[in-house]
Design a protein around this motif. Structure first.
Motif, PDB file in Angstrom:
ATOM      1  N   THR A  90       0.828  -1.216   0.000  1.00 28.06           N
ATOM      2  CA  THR A  90       0.000   0.000   0.000  1.00 28.06           C
ATOM      3  C   THR A  90       0.861   1.263   0.000  1.00 28.06           C
ATOM      4  OG1 THR A  90      -1.755  -1.161   1.196  1.00 28.06           O
ATOM      5  CG2 THR A  90      -1.815   1.238   1.275  1.00 28.06           C
ATOM      6  N   GLY A 113      -1.056  -1.409   5.588  1.00 28.66           N
ATOM      7  CA  GLY A 113      -0.653  -2.722   5.092  1.00 28.66           C
ATOM      8  C   GLY A 113      -0.700  -3.726   6.243  1.00 28.66           C
ATOM      9  N   LEU A 114      -0.571  -4.997   5.878  1.00 28.72           N
ATOM     10  CA  LEU A 114      -0.641  -6.025   6.911  1.00 28.72           C
ATOM     11  C   LEU A 114       0.723  -6.622   7.217  1.00 28.72           C
ATOM     12  CD1 LEU A 114      -3.839  -7.907   5.706  1.00 28.72           C
ATOM     13  CD2 LEU A 114      -3.620  -6.415   7.669  1.00 28.72           C
ATOM     14  N   SER A 168      -1.663  -4.531  -3.169  1.00 31.72           N
ATOM     15  CA  SER A 168      -2.441  -4.072  -2.017  1.00 31.72           C
ATOM     16  C   SER A 168      -2.944  -2.677  -2.368  1.00 31.72           C
ATOM     17  CB  SER A 168      -1.538  -3.991  -0.778  1.00 31.72           C
ATOM     18  OG  SER A 168      -1.005  -5.252  -0.483  1.00 31.72           O
ATOM     19  N   VAL A 178      -7.777  -1.134   0.845  1.00 30.78           N
ATOM     20  CA  VAL A 178      -8.186  -0.503   2.102  1.00 30.78           C
ATOM     21  C   VAL A 178      -7.708   0.954   2.124  1.00 30.78           C
ATOM     22  CG1 VAL A 178      -7.950  -0.584   4.619  1.00 30.78           C
ATOM     23  CG2 VAL A 178      -8.217  -2.710   3.329  1.00 30.78           C
ATOM     24  N   ASN A 208      -5.475  -9.409  -5.752  1.00 29.36           N
ATOM     25  CA  ASN A 208      -5.505  -8.965  -4.357  1.00 29.36           C
ATOM     26  C   ASN A 208      -6.313  -9.991  -3.573  1.00 29.36           C
ATOM     27  OD1 ASN A 208      -5.191  -7.425  -2.017  1.00 29.36           O
ATOM     28  ND2 ASN A 208      -6.421  -5.693  -2.740  1.00 29.36           N
ATOM     29  N   GLU A 209      -6.135  -9.979  -2.280  1.00 29.17           N
ATOM     30  CA  GLU A 209      -6.998 -10.799  -1.446  1.00 29.17           C
ATOM     31  C   GLU A 209      -8.405 -10.200  -1.506  1.00 29.17           C
ATOM     32  OE1 GLU A 209      -5.595 -11.351   2.553  1.00 29.17           O
ATOM     33  OE2 GLU A 209      -7.171 -12.790   2.986  1.00 29.17           O
TER      34      GLU A 209
END
Ligand code: GLU
Length: 250
Positions: free
Chosen positions: A9, A201-202, A45, A48, A125-126
């Motif tokens: 992201t 981001g994760l 990403s 979100v 992407n997820e």
């Protein structure tokens, strides 16, 4: 040559949603690779991050709502930039059981292969809206590694907001040195990763190293570099790469 590029992201977002200039730079560099007949798969990403400015209220599902709003914005931005270079794109959103169920994973890989054979750039992407605790992939570094292994890619290139893996956290220690090459990913290497991650981001550096472990273990060389750097993707395919290279196991 086939490569999987994973974009975090931070590489494409600004202070308030996506940054058009950053997406434009990325797509322009991808277009150079495509012109060289390199097959490219993009794991991006940013859903979100793109959607959050439109979700000013508090709600336990805030990030899901943001992803629902942001994913079409993200793909639209890619579409617009891709058109400038005559590139067709296609979107694939997946959940973890698309990776763990053998038949579904085979189907997923075949769909990507079909797109590549027609010079369509898959952007994956997820499926953030539909994921549940049971169905989450975790983060897109992991997703990129699984795709790179499944597609037998030559390289996995992970673009992030750091120059690569350092001897200690470069944000806190100016003596931190960039590690240019890693041949074995063991607990010593993992200890170097700072636990810091961005708000949107994760992943963080540890998930990049874990993704590199998976991909290199499946024969895919993995590069981690700074998405802000000019021509980073082109450099990643030559001798002047400025990030960290994790060499592939035979
Ligand atoms: N899928 C999330 C998004 O598009 C990001 C996941 C990650 O940072 O790994 O915003």
């Amino acid at each position: 040559m086939r490569i999987v590029i994973k974009v975090g992201t931070q590489v494409i977002a600004g202070k308030n949603g996506l940054d058009q200039k950053k997406i434009s730079k990325l797509v322009k560099e991808i277009s150079v690779l495509l012109k060289r007949q390199i097959e490219v798969v993009l794991v991006s990403s940013g859903a979100v991050g793109a959607g959050l400015p439109s979700v000013p209220f508090t709600n336990p599902h805030r990030k899901k709502i943001a992803a629902a709003i942001g994913q079409p914005i993200l793909i639209h931005d890619y579409y617009r930039e891709a058109q400038k270079h005559n590139i067709s794109i296609g979107q694939i959103l997946i959940l973890s059981d698309d990776l763990t169920n053998h038949e579904r994973f085979k189907n997923f890989v075949h769909n990507i292969e079909a797109m590549l054979s027609h010079k369509i750039l898959p952007i994956i992407n997820e499926n953030d809206v539909m994921k549940t605790e049971d169905l989450t992939i975790g983060d897109n570094d992991n997703l990129g590694a699984k795709i790179a292994a499944g597609l037998k890619a030559n390289k996995l290139i992970i673009l992030t907001n750091q120059d690569g893996l350092f001897t200690c956290n470069p944000d806190h220690n100016k003596n931190a040195l960039l590690i240019k090459k890693v041949t074995t990913i063991d607990s010593k290497i993992k200890k170097l990763c700072s636990p810091n991650k961005s708000d949107l981001g994760l992943g963080g550096m540890i998930s990049k190293v874990e993704a590199a472990k998976y991909a290199t273990g499946h024969g895919v060389e993995t590069l981690v570099g700074n998405g802000k750097e000019k021509d980073i993707l082109i450099k990643a395919l030559g001798k002047n790469f400025s990030g960290t290279i994790f060499t592939a196991k035979k």
